[in-house]
Each structure stands twice: as C-alpha cells, then as structure tokens.
Scaffold this active site. Structure first.
Site, PDB file in Angstrom:
ATOM      1  N   CYS A 165       0.870  -1.179   0.000  1.00  0.00           N
ATOM      2  CA  CYS A 165       0.000   0.000   0.000  1.00  0.00           C
ATOM      3  C   CYS A 165       0.908   1.231   0.000  1.00  0.00           C
ATOM      4  CB  CYS A 165      -0.956  -0.035   1.190  1.00  0.00           C
ATOM      5  SG  CYS A 165      -0.130   0.026   2.797  1.00  0.00           S
ATOM      6  N   TYR A 166       0.497   2.283   0.651  1.00  0.00           N
ATOM      7  CA  TYR A 166       1.288   3.518   0.695  1.00  0.00           C
ATOM      8  C   TYR A 166       2.468   3.396   1.654  1.00  0.00           C
ATOM      9  CZ  TYR A 166      -2.965   5.355  -1.424  1.00  0.00           C
ATOM     10  OH  TYR A 166      -4.047   5.547  -2.241  1.00  0.00           O
TER      11      TYR A 166
END
Length: 108
Positions: free
Chosen positions: A65-66
C-alpha cells in the site's frame, strides 16, 4: 497460515526476484499510475475477481500500500478468501521507491 506476516521491502524484493510470490498494490488508481513496483498487479475491487482467477491459492501473495498500514487489512482479507500465505509489506510503496528506484514503473 491463519495470520499474514509482515515483510520488509528487501525480503519482498528477493521473493519477487526468485518468483516465490506475486506482488499486489492496493493504492488508488492515481497513485498507482504515478509510480508502482514494476511487477505489481493493481488490486482493486474491480480487479479482485481476475486476480483470484489467475493466481492459485497456494501462491504466496505480498500486499503493498502507501506506507504499510492499509496492506494489513487487505492481507487479512486475502487470507479469508483462501490464500495460504500472505505478506504485508512494511513501509509500503514509499519504502520500495526509496530502496529500489530503478524498479518503479509508471502508468496504469
């Protein structure tokens, strides 16, 4: 495996190079298009069915993800769908881009 495991970007990179796992990126389309790990599959609600059709449940899956937080929920979800081995990548794409800038692709 009842619980996903956390993995750092170096170990994730090694598993990818040795074809020991597949990599999925769960970030939004704009973020993915602005840069993603070159071998990542963009996993969204719309692409989940295709991913599950094309990847065996015994193939290890690494979720990016981020920053490594949202991937934990997605990793748990993939386990619940029947995947045997799932990893959440600590540091997410931010850490990947910092450590492996030459292995970042752009576009959808």
């Amino acid at each position: 495996m009842d619980q996903f495991e956390c993995i750092n970007v170096a170990d994730a990179h090694q598993k990818l190079q040795e074809k020991e796992a597949v990599l999925v990126d769960i970030r939004d389309p704009q973020s993915f298009a602005m840069g993603h790990a070159a071998q990542a599959f963009h996993l969204t609600n719309d692409t989940l069915g295709a991913f599950m059709r094309d990847n065996d449940f015994d193939t290890p899956v690494m979720v990016m993800c981020y920053h490594g937080n949202s991937s934990k929920g997605a990793a748990q979800y993939l386990l619940q769908q029947g995947y045997d081995v799932v990893y959440s990548i600590d540091g997410g794409f931010e850490a990947w881009q910092r450590q492996f800038p030459a292995e970042v692709a752009y576009g959808a």
